[in-house]
Write a protein that holds these residues in place. Structure first.
Motif, PDB file in Angstrom:
ATOM      1  N   LYS A 292       0.820  -1.202   0.000  1.00  0.00           N
ATOM      2  CA  LYS A 292       0.000   0.000   0.000  1.00  0.00           C
ATOM      3  C   LYS A 292       0.858   1.257   0.000  1.00  0.00           C
ATOM      4  N   GLU A 293       1.945   1.262   0.773  1.00  0.00           N
ATOM      5  CA  GLU A 293       2.837   2.419   0.784  1.00  0.00           C
ATOM      6  C   GLU A 293       3.499   2.619  -0.573  1.00  0.00           C
ATOM      7  N   ARG A 296       0.903   4.068  -2.882  1.00  0.00           N
ATOM      8  CA  ARG A 296       0.631   5.469  -2.539  1.00  0.00           C
ATOM      9  C   ARG A 296       1.769   6.384  -3.021  1.00  0.00           C
ATOM     10  N   ARG A 299       1.527   6.796  -6.844  1.00  0.00           N
ATOM     11  CA  ARG A 299       0.482   7.751  -7.259  1.00  0.00           C
ATOM     12  C   ARG A 299       0.926   9.182  -6.968  1.00  0.00           C
ATOM     13  N   ARG A 300       1.584   9.384  -5.821  1.00  0.00           N
ATOM     14  CA  ARG A 300       2.037  10.723  -5.464  1.00  0.00           C
ATOM     15  C   ARG A 300       3.087  11.228  -6.443  1.00  0.00           C
TER      16      ARG A 300
END
Length: 415
Positions: A292-293, A296, A299-300
């Motif tokens: 998940k990290e 994330r 995407r960032r």
């Protein structure tokens, strides 16, 4: 279902519905339902184990909720001064015809449960007893599982089919036959639970990595709890089955005992099925958080790169450049930008400084959008997804422990 109260099957239906919701949530969190795809499960063995278990839970839920709906629709009657559930002989023909399909669905689901329990029993015996490079699919334990699974999927539905003319008799023989098979499998688990601590100690002395020891210890604790709830599931149905096939019934004539034993059995069946789900499809929370990290951060970085790209295109289109200190020095290039500085003039139009001609000032910055995006992407660190550590090949050769132990993740994930 023919003589128990509606509340008993309603409790069983609620428990099985909760387990089904937990199954959906767990499978989504496990791998977003990818394990349910036919091509994802390589090999017939894993396909059989995956689909037989996952189909058993909704089938039991359908049986329990369907039985509760019929029982509540028929209600109770007064018989010899007592309020009892309406006998199935007084039901409408449509409801009487629904008894056999629901009971057959329950027996098939129970057969799937026995296939699952037998596979685990044979697998753990294989893990504890075998050594070296022996293959699971060539072992005698795998052959025992194949023969036992064929027997379970045959004799359980056959009992219901041969006794379908009498609903009470069919229910009694189904409960008795299924509980005998499940009780034998559960009792055979006792030697495994007893010998497993010594087996773990042997793995530590053989140099097996700590991650494998932790996983096996967790599965041993889950198996211990699940065996307890299997007894809670099987013993009440065995009691009802034995009493049902006898000429004079001591338990089935009293609604309090039939309801109590049926409800207890429903809780045991639901909790043991939930523990089986956790054992067959174990989640690794550490890997999930890392994944998940990483997603994330990805995407960032894409969002920041797109914003930088839009800003650079807008500046180049309108011919406006930001101030020199807008960008950090790390993204500036050595290409100079020339600016013309005019001298200040007084009220008569004369220069106030000795400068009589314009001067050219060199500013050491220039916006490079491609380099900006490269720097932004290089500064984003993605956390790698960790996989279960594997023992080195030379240790597997030296150790007397079976090779499947070193890479163990699940009883159905073997090769």
């Amino acid at each position: 279902m023919s003589h128990t109260s509606p509340a008993s099957y309603l409790v069983w239906g609620i428990v099985s519905a909760i387990i089904f919701i937990f199954l959906v949530y767990h499978m989504y969190s496990f791998d977003r339902f990818r394990c349910l795809r036919w091509n994802h499960n390589a090999g017939a063995f894993k396909r059989i184990m995956t689909y037989s278990y996952l189909l058993g839970v909704p089938m039991i839920m359908t049986f329990a909720l369907g039985s509760a709906a019929i029982k509540y629709r028929q209600g109770f009657i007064v018989f010899e001064g007592a309020i009892v559930p309406k006998p199935y002989q007084l039901w409408p023909e449509a409801d009487q015809k629904a008894i056999f399909p629901l009971m057959l669905m329950f027996t098939v689901a129970w057969s799937f449960e026995m296939i699952t329990h037998l596979e685990e029993l044979c697998f753990w015996y294989f893990v504890v007893k075998s050594s070296g490079q022996q293959n699971w699919f060539r072992s005698r334990y795998f052959r025992v599982w194949v023969v036992g699974s064929c027997c379970a999927i045959t004799y359980m539905p056959l009992l219901t089919i041969l006794t379908r003319h009498d609903a009470l008799k069919s229910e009694a023989f189904t409960f008795l036959g299924g509980s005998i098979g499940s009780l034998c499998l559960t009792l055979c688990f006792a030697p495994i639970l007893w010998a497993f601590p010594e087996f773990l100690a042997g793995l530590k002395s053989a140099g097996v990595d700590n991650g494998t020891i932790v996983r096996l210890t967790k599965f041993h604790e889950l198996n211990t709890i699940r065996v307890i709830f299997r007894f809670i599931f099987v013993v009440p149905l065995f009691t009802l089955g034995v009493d049902g096939v006898r000429a004079h019934k001591h338990i089935n004539e009293y609604m309090i005992w039939t309801d109590f034993l049926t409800m207890i059995s429903g809780f045991g069946c639901g909790i043991s099925s939930a523990l089986t789900l956790v054992i067959f499809f174990p989640r690794n929370i550490e890997d999930e958080i890392a994944a998940k990290e990483a997603a994330r951060e990805k995407r960032r970085s894409r969002r920041s790169a797109s914003l930088i790209g839009v800003g650079g295109e807008f500046s180049s289109q309108v011919g406006i450049l930001p101030p020199a200190d807008y960008y950090p020095p790390s993204i500036a290039t050595e290409q100079p930008i020339q600016y013309t500085v005019l001298p200040s003039l007084d009220g008569h139009g004369q220069p106030t400084s000795p400068l009589s001609t314009p001067q050219v000032v060199h500013k050491e910055w220039h916006y490079d959008r491609a380099r900006d995006v490269h720097v932004a992407m290089s500064e984003t660190r993605l956390t790698p997804v960790r996989r279960p550590s594997q023992k080195r090949h030379y240790l597997q050769k030296r150790s007397s422990v079976n090779a499947v132990v070193h890479n163990f993740t699940s009883p159905i994930d073997v090769s």
